[in-house]
Design an enzyme around this catalytic site. Structure first.
Site, PDB file in Angstrom:
ATOM      1  N   HIS A   1      15.483  10.157 -21.529  1.00 17.69           N
ATOM      2  CA  HIS A   1      14.361  11.091 -21.404  1.00 17.69           C
ATOM      3  C   HIS A   1      13.164  10.504 -20.637  1.00 17.69           C
ATOM      4  CE1 HIS A   1      16.827  13.138 -24.200  1.00 17.69           C
ATOM      5  NE2 HIS A   1      16.366  12.601 -25.303  1.00 17.69           N
TER       6      HIS A   1
ATOM      7  N   LYS B   1       9.118   6.363 -33.476  1.00 10.47           N
ATOM      8  CA  LYS B   1       9.312   7.250 -34.622  1.00 10.47           C
ATOM      9  C   LYS B   1       8.245   6.918 -35.660  1.00 10.47           C
ATOM     10  CE  LYS B   1      13.928   8.598 -33.782  1.00 10.47           C
ATOM     11  NZ  LYS B   1      13.864   9.921 -33.207  1.00 10.47           N
TER      12      LYS B   1
HETATM   13  C1  BG6 Z   1      16.945  12.880 -28.848  1.00 15.69           C
HETATM   14  C2  BG6 Z   1      16.889  11.589 -29.619  1.00 15.69           C
HETATM   15  O1  BG6 Z   1      17.614  12.695 -27.628  1.00 15.69           O
HETATM   16  O2  BG6 Z   1      15.623  13.338 -28.591  1.00 15.69           O
HETATM   17  C3  BG6 Z   1      16.135  11.769 -30.925  1.00 15.69           C
HETATM   18  O3  BG6 Z   1      18.217  11.156 -29.901  1.00 15.69           O
HETATM   19  C4  BG6 Z   1      14.765  12.363 -30.656  1.00 15.69           C
HETATM   20  O4  BG6 Z   1      15.997  10.533 -31.603  1.00 15.69           O
HETATM   21  C5  BG6 Z   1      14.876  13.602 -29.770  1.00 15.69           C
HETATM   22  O5  BG6 Z   1      14.188  12.701 -31.899  1.00 15.69           O
HETATM   23  C6  BG6 Z   1      13.492  14.058 -29.325  1.00 15.69           C
HETATM   24  O6  BG6 Z   1      13.608  15.295 -28.670  1.00 15.69           O
HETATM   25  P1  BG6 Z   1      12.341  16.260 -28.631  1.00 15.69           P
HETATM   26  O7  BG6 Z   1      12.765  17.382 -27.753  1.00 15.69           O
HETATM   27  O8  BG6 Z   1      12.110  16.678 -30.053  1.00 15.69           O
HETATM   28  O9  BG6 Z   1      11.207  15.453 -28.097  1.00 15.69           O
END
Ligand code: BG6
Length: 479
Positions: free
Chosen positions: A229, A329
């Protein structure tokens, strides 16, 4: 051409929480006109009725739920009880398929069986040129393991049949970045080391392990969030203007960014990276346990739940502009944003300016979407000219948002269209793993242990120290 959708792992968490709701949102928006059946396949599926009953609460939680759309949607749903790694299961699906339709196969299953499912698709006669495979992370846990998974998928399917989801690319503000950068000449002109001081990308979460302890403890924040991401966001911020909106052009520009990421070395690993792990604390007024207590394991884990990095992109445009990345987290807030910090004007004629923040472009991804441009203007009045800081709000007004679509709904539309722009190429995944693998290697060589941070805070002290070394500071996590 019509499409048949086959969801492997059709009763799993991903399918129930994300995929059926996304497809249902498209049903409500009349975007499934070219879609025939949606089939969930799983060994444990009891019956179609059972599947409908289990997905319904997730669909009902959508603001746009309507009984008429639900009736239409139910008509599309079929289910297949069986093992998708066994070709005979998929042969049954094929027999019930319209021969002229293309098949979209969604892999809502662990990557360790991707290869077996691909072989089974091939043997069942479903590896046609029109078949599309949709997969998502974790795509390996290192370059080597990714290459293994990818080779298994490529045995029978070509690169342009594989849609690798990174759900951050389906978020509206992330897509807006392309519009902002390449549809506005004023941003194009200042988008470089001549005018930008540094960039911060933050993804802060309040949640902890959420029942994924084995998966997460093996992988940690760097591989869970940064490899995919955050690096995808870096690509969209840093890429050169593509010659066109052709997916090939856009993905080629993103790849160049990943290839220009400067490796973290033994000399700078301690200065440019921070690993953290949360201890007990209070999040939103609620006392929460430490990571190790959540894990409930006899051994203390050294997995990072927070990571901060100072990345550099070695090219003409970005030389000298640090990209600070952080994600964690159990932080004090749930907030994801991109901050573009511009430099101050080169020549200062207003005395008070050094106390004020130079221009900033802030793109908030969540919880609320928004784009604001921070700048300075004169305070109104007859008094001596005094500056004030103001925010120009470029956010789409609520009244114009008919409905805010989940990233998965947006990405499913693109799969149906056959447009790979918002999906990640194998070369991009490879280049990301290359960069991430060498950070992990340096961590191991340097014996870098996790630093503690209390749950409900902004991360370990070292993250602030990293910024202070550069005479900068992180943008606030408070809303
Ligand atoms: C996921 C991760 O790809 O993305 C998770 O594995 C994380 O750990 C999540 O919580 C976060 O996604 P978003 O869209 O809630 O920011």
């Amino acid at each position: 051409m019509t499409h048949e959708i086959l969801i492997i792992g059709g009763d799993g968490d991903l399918a129930l929480r994300k995929l059926y709701p996304a497809l249902f949102a498209l049903e409500v928006a009349d975007q499934l006109i070219d879609v025939g059946k949606i089939t969930g396949v799983s060994r444990a599926l009891a019956s179609r009725e059972d599947l409908l009953e289990r997905m319904l609460p997730w669909l009902k939680s959508q603001a746009t739920f309507s009984e008429t759309a639900w009736l239409r949607f139910q008509d599309r749903i079929t289910c297949l009880q069986g093992d998708a790694t066994n070709p005979s299961t998929l042969e049954i699906f094929k027999q019930n398929c319209d021969e002229t339709s293309s098949v979209i196969v969604y892999f809502a299953i662990p990557p360790k069986i991707f290869g077996a499912v691909c072989r089974s698709l091939k043997e069942a006669g479903l590896a046609k040129p029109s078949t599309r495979l949709v997969v998502e992370k974790p795509l390996g846990s290192s370059l080597e393991t990714f290459l293994g998974v990818n080779a298994e998928m490529r045995n029978g399917f070509s690169e342009d049949q594989i849609y690798r989801i990174d759900h951050y690319l389906g978020k509206e503000p992330v897509q807006n970045l392309l519009a902002l950068r390449f549809a506005n000449i004023m941003f194009g002109a200042v988008w470089s080391n001549n005018f930008i001081d540094h960039i911060q990308i933050t993804v802060a979460e309040r949640v902890g392990l959420e029942g994924r302890k084995d998966f997460y403890n093996d992988i940690g924040a760097l591989r869970d969030m940064v490899q995919n991401h955050l690096l995808q966001v870096v690509c969209l911020v840093a890429m050169e203007p593509p010659a066109s909106r052709d997916p090939f052009m856009i993905r080629a520009e993103k790849l160049k960014v990943l290839k220009c990421l400067r490796p973290i070395t033994a000399d700078n690993v301690k200065k440019s990276t921070v690993r953290g792990q949360y201890t007990e604390g209070s999040v939103k007024g609620e006392v929460v346990p430490s990571y190790n207590e959540e894990l409930n394991s006899a051994d203390k884990s050294d997995t990072e739940t927070f990571v901060a990095l100072r990345a550099e992109i070695d090219n003409w445009r970005w030389a000298g502009v640090p990209f600070y990345l952080r994600t964690g987290k159990r932080m004090q807030t749930h907030k994801s944003e991109i901050l573009i910090q511009f430099k101050p004007p080169k020549h200062v004629i207003f005395g008070a300016m050094h106390e004020m923040s130079p221009n900033q472009l802030r793109i908030q991804l969540q919880p609320d979407e928004g784009i604001t441009l921070h700048f300075l203007r004169k305070q109104p009045g007859l008094e001596e000219l005094t500056l004030e800081e103001v925010e120009l709000n470029l956010t789409v007004p609520e009244a114009r948002k008919k409905y805010s679509y989940d990233a998965y709904a947006r990405l499913m539309v693109e799969v149906l269209k056959g447009d790979q722009t918002l999906f990640v190429s194998a070369e991009e995944v490879e280049a990301s793993w290359q960069w991430i693998d060498q950070i992990i290697e340096q961590w191991q060589k340097a014996g870098m242990k996790v630093q503690s941070y209390a749950a409900g805070t902004a991360g370990p002290v070292d993250a602030a120290v990293m910024m202070a070394h550069d005479d900068r500071h992180w943008s606030t996590l408070e809303s």
